[in-house]
Design an enzyme around this catalytic site. Sequence first.
Site, PDB file in Angstrom:
ATOM      1  N   HIS A 135       0.912  -7.221   0.134  1.00 33.18           N
ATOM      2  CA  HIS A 135       0.022  -6.078   0.371  1.00 33.18           C
ATOM      3  C   HIS A 135       0.868  -4.818   0.579  1.00 33.18           C
ATOM      4  O   HIS A 135       1.849  -4.855   1.343  1.00 33.18           O
ATOM      5  CB  HIS A 135      -0.843  -6.370   1.609  1.00 33.18           C
ATOM      6  CG  HIS A 135      -1.743  -5.244   1.968  1.00 33.18           C
ATOM      7  ND1 HIS A 135      -2.741  -4.792   1.117  1.00 33.18           N
ATOM      8  CD2 HIS A 135      -1.802  -4.458   3.070  1.00 33.18           C
ATOM      9  CE1 HIS A 135      -3.356  -3.773   1.695  1.00 33.18           C
ATOM     10  NE2 HIS A 135      -2.812  -3.557   2.874  1.00 33.18           N
ATOM     11  N   GLY A 195      -9.987 -13.605   5.960  1.00 38.90           N
ATOM     12  CA  GLY A 195     -10.189 -12.170   6.130  1.00 38.90           C
ATOM     13  C   GLY A 195      -9.563 -11.355   5.003  1.00 38.90           C
ATOM     14  O   GLY A 195      -9.005 -11.905   4.051  1.00 38.90           O
ATOM     15  N   ASP A 237      -5.808 -15.951   4.641  1.00 39.72           N
ATOM     16  CA  ASP A 237      -6.899 -16.602   5.378  1.00 39.72           C
ATOM     17  C   ASP A 237      -8.218 -15.997   4.893  1.00 39.72           C
ATOM     18  O   ASP A 237      -8.239 -15.286   3.885  1.00 39.72           O
ATOM     19  CB  ASP A 237      -6.689 -16.497   6.901  1.00 39.72           C
ATOM     20  CG  ASP A 237      -6.796 -15.056   7.404  1.00 39.72           C
ATOM     21  OD1 ASP A 237      -7.154 -14.150   6.626  1.00 39.72           O
ATOM     22  OD2 ASP A 237      -6.510 -14.844   8.604  1.00 39.72           O
TER      23      ASP A 237
END
Length: 205
Positions: free
Chosen positions: A113, A147, A145
């Site tokens: 990211h 999220g 995960d």
Amino acid sequence: MTRSPARLVVLVSGSGTNLQALLDACADPSYGAAVVAVGADRGEIEGLARAERAGIATFVHRVKEFESREAWDAALADTVASYEPDVVVLAGFMKLVGATFLERFAGRTVNTHPALSPSFPGMHGPADALAYGVKVTGCTLFVVDAGVDTGPIVAQTAVPVEDDDTTETLHERIKVAERQMLVEAVGRMAREGFTIDDRRVRFGS
Ligand code: GAR
């Protein structure tokens, strides 16, 4: 990792410069990993062309070709599983994987990211950092995960924001750091293994 070289499946959506950095690293047998397949959610992207030039198997699953997002996710998981990966690397993959995929590859799917988590999650990390006015941003490799960019952090590198940065110049500077971070961390995961204790990721078994 139980196997050497560790088997990597890489998922991409765009230019694939992070994928290329992994392909280049994997050319050295001492790196300890091999890219066995590259998948995408869209066709005709440079990321797939890079894999094809390297003689690596590719596949494309477009969300719109499936009757639901869940069906797409299940097909993606099946295809990825057919390559028996030790680690799945999301390298500029612009889709959230779903519950089926996560169940199948829990704890061994990583995503890169372009921001320092937990700041600026989502699709516009460099633009959001610039708009906020931070002086330092960077990149994060994390274990995926349920999220959005919330999983346990494997590695991070800080990158300065310059006064005259645009989203593009900042993102390009982040990507230089990101490729190095990704290659170093995935190589260590492959060679040393890793554990996740609560949110803390450590290399070694
Ligand atoms: C990378 O900066 C990656 O972190 C970002 O897309 C770029 C892909 O570059 N991913 C995301 O923003 C995902 N939320 P690449 O295609 O040249 O590797």
